[in-house]
Design a protein around this motif. Structure first.
Motif, PDB file in Angstrom:
ATOM      1  N   PHE A  26      17.066 -23.592   7.354  1.00 42.62           N
ATOM      2  CA  PHE A  26      16.334 -23.882   8.530  1.00 42.62           C
ATOM      3  C   PHE A  26      17.110 -25.938   8.936  1.00 42.62           C
ATOM      4  CE2 PHE A  26      11.454 -23.443   6.893  1.00 42.62           C
ATOM      5  CZ  PHE A  26      11.857 -21.293   7.327  1.00 42.62           C
ATOM      6  N   MET A  27      18.140 -25.954   7.894  1.00 41.15           N
ATOM      7  CA  MET A  27      18.496 -27.262   9.020  1.00 41.15           C
ATOM      8  C   MET A  27      19.922 -26.812   9.562  1.00 41.15           C
ATOM      9  SD  MET A  27      21.834 -29.650   6.374  1.00 41.15           S
ATOM     10  CE  MET A  27      22.711 -28.114   6.682  1.00 41.15           C
ATOM     11  N   LYS A  28      20.485 -26.053   8.647  1.00 38.76           N
ATOM     12  CA  LYS A  28      21.453 -25.192   9.562  1.00 38.76           C
ATOM     13  C   LYS A  28      21.114 -24.966  11.847  1.00 38.76           C
ATOM     14  CE  LYS A  28      24.173 -23.193   5.841  1.00 38.76           C
ATOM     15  NZ  LYS A  28      24.244 -21.805   5.189  1.00 38.76           N
ATOM     16  N   GLU A  29      20.026 -24.193  11.342  1.00 35.16           N
ATOM     17  CA  GLU A  29      19.055 -24.010  12.533  1.00 35.16           C
ATOM     18  C   GLU A  29      19.129 -25.402  13.143  1.00 35.16           C
ATOM     19  OE1 GLU A  29      16.868 -19.692  11.787  1.00 35.16           O
ATOM     20  OE2 GLU A  29      15.635 -21.202  11.710  1.00 35.16           O
ATOM     21  N   GLU A  30      18.653 -26.212  12.446  1.00 35.61           N
ATOM     22  CA  GLU A  30      18.100 -27.572  13.497  1.00 35.61           C
ATOM     23  C   GLU A  30      19.425 -28.286  14.238  1.00 35.61           C
ATOM     24  OE1 GLU A  30      14.769 -29.649  11.412  1.00 35.61           O
ATOM     25  OE2 GLU A  30      13.844 -27.767  11.643  1.00 35.61           O
ATOM     26  N   ASN A  31      20.322 -28.171  13.427  1.00 37.77           N
ATOM     27  CA  ASN A  31      21.684 -29.513  13.252  1.00 37.77           C
ATOM     28  C   ASN A  31      22.320 -27.692  14.786  1.00 37.77           C
ATOM     29  OD1 ASN A  31      20.604 -32.039  12.579  1.00 37.77           O
ATOM     30  ND2 ASN A  31      20.718 -30.572  10.959  1.00 37.77           N
ATOM     31  N   ILE A  32      22.478 -27.188  14.351  1.00 37.60           N
ATOM     32  CA  ILE A  32      24.074 -26.232  14.822  1.00 37.60           C
ATOM     33  C   ILE A  32      23.098 -25.242  16.113  1.00 37.60           C
ATOM     34  CG2 ILE A  32      25.341 -24.677  14.202  1.00 37.60           C
ATOM     35  CD1 ILE A  32      25.231 -26.334  11.674  1.00 37.60           C
ATOM     36  N   LEU A  33      21.799 -24.100  15.291  1.00 37.78           N
ATOM     37  CA  LEU A  33      22.078 -23.169  15.999  1.00 37.78           C
ATOM     38  C   LEU A  33      21.361 -23.105  17.417  1.00 37.78           C
ATOM     39  CD1 LEU A  33      22.522 -19.804  15.826  1.00 37.78           C
ATOM     40  CD2 LEU A  33      20.051 -19.851  15.494  1.00 37.78           C
ATOM     41  N   PHE A  34      20.001 -24.067  17.581  1.00 34.31           N
ATOM     42  CA  PHE A  34      19.292 -24.499  18.101  1.00 34.31           C
ATOM     43  C   PHE A  34      19.871 -25.092  19.395  1.00 34.31           C
ATOM     44  CE2 PHE A  34      14.949 -23.778  15.123  1.00 34.31           C
ATOM     45  CZ  PHE A  34      15.368 -22.559  15.208  1.00 34.31           C
ATOM     46  N   PRO A  35      20.580 -26.495  18.911  1.00 32.49           N
ATOM     47  CA  PRO A  35      21.782 -27.124  20.145  1.00 32.49           C
ATOM     48  C   PRO A  35      21.773 -26.194  20.397  1.00 32.49           C
ATOM     49  CG  PRO A  35      21.302 -28.605  17.797  1.00 32.49           C
ATOM     50  CD  PRO A  35      21.090 -27.150  17.486  1.00 32.49           C
ATOM     51  N   MET A  36      22.640 -25.408  19.890  1.00 35.86           N
ATOM     52  CA  MET A  36      23.924 -24.325  20.889  1.00 35.86           C
ATOM     53  C   MET A  36      23.051 -23.784  21.259  1.00 35.86           C
ATOM     54  SD  MET A  36      26.159 -21.038  18.557  1.00 35.86           S
ATOM     55  CE  MET A  36      26.737 -22.522  17.969  1.00 35.86           C
ATOM     56  N   ALA A  37      22.218 -22.833  20.993  1.00 40.65           N
ATOM     57  CA  ALA A  37      20.853 -21.963  22.228  1.00 40.65           C
ATOM     58  C   ALA A  37      20.559 -22.764  23.549  1.00 40.65           C
ATOM     59  CB  ALA A  37      19.468 -21.688  21.599  1.00 40.65           C
ATOM     60  N   GLU A  38      19.864 -24.294  22.766  1.00 39.80           N
ATOM     61  CA  GLU A  38      19.790 -24.938  24.618  1.00 39.80           C
ATOM     62  C   GLU A  38      20.977 -25.771  24.814  1.00 39.80           C
ATOM     63  OE1 GLU A  38      17.142 -26.846  26.899  1.00 39.80           O
ATOM     64  OE2 GLU A  38      16.749 -25.922  24.814  1.00 39.80           O
ATOM     65  N   GLN A  39      22.126 -25.304  24.654  1.00 40.05           N
ATOM     66  CA  GLN A  39      23.142 -26.052  25.859  1.00 40.05           C
ATOM     67  C   GLN A  39      23.193 -24.407  26.585  1.00 40.05           C
ATOM     68  OE1 GLN A  39      26.311 -26.870  23.791  1.00 40.05           O
ATOM     69  NE2 GLN A  39      27.547 -27.830  25.099  1.00 40.05           N
ATOM     70  N   MET A  40      23.937 -23.682  25.746  1.00 41.40           N
ATOM     71  CA  MET A  40      24.950 -21.616  26.023  1.00 41.40           C
ATOM     72  C   MET A  40      23.378 -20.739  26.737  1.00 41.40           C
ATOM     73  SD  MET A  40      24.936 -19.827  23.441  1.00 41.40           S
ATOM     74  CE  MET A  40      26.123 -20.463  22.725  1.00 41.40           C
ATOM     75  N   LEU A  41      22.195 -21.856  26.435  1.00 43.54           N
ATOM     76  CA  LEU A  41      21.095 -20.039  27.524  1.00 43.54           C
ATOM     77  C   LEU A  41      20.691 -20.720  29.045  1.00 43.54           C
ATOM     78  CD1 LEU A  41      18.783 -19.136  24.522  1.00 43.54           C
ATOM     79  CD2 LEU A  41      20.780 -17.701  25.728  1.00 43.54           C
ATOM     80  N   SER A  42      20.986 -20.265  29.578  1.00 42.16           N
ATOM     81  CA  SER A  42      20.619 -19.860  31.183  1.00 42.16           C
ATOM     82  C   SER A  42      18.683 -20.813  31.145  1.00 42.16           C
ATOM     83  CB  SER A  42      21.062 -19.200  32.424  1.00 42.16           C
ATOM     84  OG  SER A  42      20.448 -18.405  31.642  1.00 42.16           O
ATOM     85  N   ASP A  43      19.060 -21.364  32.432  1.00 40.10           N
ATOM     86  CA  ASP A  43      17.317 -21.790  32.894  1.00 40.10           C
ATOM     87  C   ASP A  43      16.133 -20.614  32.440  1.00 40.10           C
ATOM     88  OD1 ASP A  43      17.581 -24.915  32.573  1.00 40.10           O
ATOM     89  OD2 ASP A  43      17.717 -24.496  34.857  1.00 40.10           O
ATOM     90  N   GLU A  44      17.018 -19.357  33.371  1.00 38.32           N
ATOM     91  CA  GLU A  44      16.449 -17.483  33.371  1.00 38.32           C
ATOM     92  C   GLU A  44      16.508 -17.144  31.525  1.00 38.32           C
ATOM     93  OE1 GLU A  44      19.159 -19.165  35.240  1.00 38.32           O
ATOM     94  OE2 GLU A  44      18.458 -19.404  37.460  1.00 38.32           O
ATOM     95  N   GLU A  45      17.448 -17.714  30.954  1.00 43.21           N
ATOM     96  CA  GLU A  45      16.736 -17.045  29.894  1.00 43.21           C
ATOM     97  C   GLU A  45      15.908 -17.483  28.826  1.00 43.21           C
ATOM     98  OE1 GLU A  45      21.442 -15.086  28.932  1.00 43.21           O
ATOM     99  OE2 GLU A  45      21.498 -17.397  29.146  1.00 43.21           O
ATOM    100  N   LYS A  46      15.852 -19.211  28.981  1.00 42.52           N
ATOM    101  CA  LYS A  46      15.151 -19.860  28.570  1.00 42.52           C
ATOM    102  C   LYS A  46      13.518 -19.400  28.747  1.00 42.52           C
ATOM    103  CE  LYS A  46      18.030 -23.244  28.433  1.00 42.52           C
ATOM    104  NZ  LYS A  46      18.641 -25.108  28.338  1.00 42.52           N
ATOM    105  N   GLN A  47      13.417 -18.912  29.972  1.00 42.29           N
ATOM    106  CA  GLN A  47      12.344 -18.649  31.258  1.00 42.29           C
ATOM    107  C   GLN A  47      11.980 -17.196  30.373  1.00 42.29           C
ATOM    108  OE1 GLN A  47       9.991 -19.869  32.650  1.00 42.29           O
ATOM    109  NE2 GLN A  47       8.469 -18.421  32.022  1.00 42.29           N
ATOM    110  N   GLN A  48      12.950 -16.698  30.273  1.00 41.60           N
ATOM    111  CA  GLN A  48      12.351 -15.017  29.145  1.00 41.60           C
ATOM    112  C   GLN A  48      12.718 -15.091  27.536  1.00 41.60           C
ATOM    113  OE1 GLN A  48      16.653 -12.788  29.685  1.00 41.60           O
ATOM    114  NE2 GLN A  48      15.610 -12.800  31.444  1.00 41.60           N
ATOM    115  N   LEU A  49      13.099 -16.092  27.296  1.00 42.93           N
ATOM    116  CA  LEU A  49      12.075 -16.285  25.965  1.00 42.93           C
ATOM    117  C   LEU A  49      11.401 -16.775  25.678  1.00 42.93           C
ATOM    118  CD1 LEU A  49      14.312 -16.706  22.936  1.00 42.93           C
ATOM    119  CD2 LEU A  49      14.614 -19.260  23.441  1.00 42.93           C
ATOM    120  N   ALA A  50      10.666 -17.339  26.478  1.00 44.01           N
ATOM    121  CA  ALA A  50       9.593 -18.026  26.786  1.00 44.01           C
ATOM    122  C   ALA A  50       8.249 -16.888  26.642  1.00 44.01           C
ATOM    123  CB  ALA A  50       8.865 -19.415  27.561  1.00 44.01           C
ATOM    124  N   GLU A  51       8.528 -16.467  27.504  1.00 49.81           N
ATOM    125  CA  GLU A  51       8.025 -14.762  27.926  1.00 49.81           C
ATOM    126  C   GLU A  51       7.706 -13.509  27.284  1.00 49.81           C
ATOM    127  OE1 GLU A  51       9.344 -13.560  31.410  1.00 49.81           O
ATOM    128  OE2 GLU A  51       8.781 -15.263  32.411  1.00 49.81           O
TER     129      GLU A  51
END
Length: 185
Positions: free
Chosen positions: A154-179
């Motif tokens: 969980f620490m790795k997700e919060e400090n590395i993976l999730f910030p990486m995902a927020e930066q690399m995924l496009s707005d469209e991909e984030k919308q797809q993720l939400a859907e």
């Protein structure tokens, strides 16, 4: 946090990132899971330290009940990560040898040990076979692995993976993720 880390330079302080709703959801699920893990880990430690326990089956039953509730909460969380988030990130960073490989390995380690605990404890409870302290401790070992693996995970997700995902995924991909998350609920 190590400010010389390439991750800290690339993503900034994870607590200051304005995450999209699906990533906020994953982060918000961690405290409850961590609390449940701390609770079962504390029970294991207390059982192992208690020299007065004569019926180890009762200890196994108590833990079996806690882990059943924990798995019911963990599985949907893991499925959102594995089936949706990791798959979206793979096209950017690949699956082999990087963060996704580590995340999937840790998910598999936790799942395998949860399954081993549940299988062994279910068998003991079904046949009502009395077990020794050594047998109980062998079963507890699976929960210790889960606790250590997922706490670090969980620490790795919060400090590395999730910030990486927020930066690399496009707005469209984030919308797809939400859907896709809403379809899984």
């Amino acid at each position: 946090m190590n400010h010389n880390s390439p991750c800290s330079a690339a993503f900034g302080d994870p607590k200051e990132i304005n995450y999209c709703a699906p990533l906020k959801q994953l982060i918000s699920e961690h405290p409850s899971l961590l609390a449940k893990m701390a609770e079962f880990n504390k029970m294991v430690q207390a059982f192992e330290a208690d020299v007065t326990i004569e019926n180890w089956n009762d200890c196994i039953k108590q833990l079996h009940d806690k882990i059943t509730v924990f798995i019911a909460e963990l599985d949907p969380h893991s499925n959102r990560e594995e089936d949706v988030l990791f798959e979206m990130m793979v096209k950017y960073i690949g699956r082999e040898g990087g963060p996704i490989a580590v995340m999937e390995y840790e998910h598999n380690t936790a799942k395998l040990n949860l399954k081993e605990f549940m299988d062994k404890s279910s068998t003991i409870l079904e046949v009502n076979k009395s077990i020794s302290k050594a047998e109980a401790e062998d079963i507890f070992r699976h929960l210790k692995i889960v606790y250590l693996t997922l706490t670090d995970h969980f620490m790795k997700e919060e400090n590395i993976l999730f910030p990486m995902a927020e930066q690399m995924l496009s707005d469209e991909e984030k919308q797809q993720l939400a859907e896709k998350f809403s379809q899984m609920a």
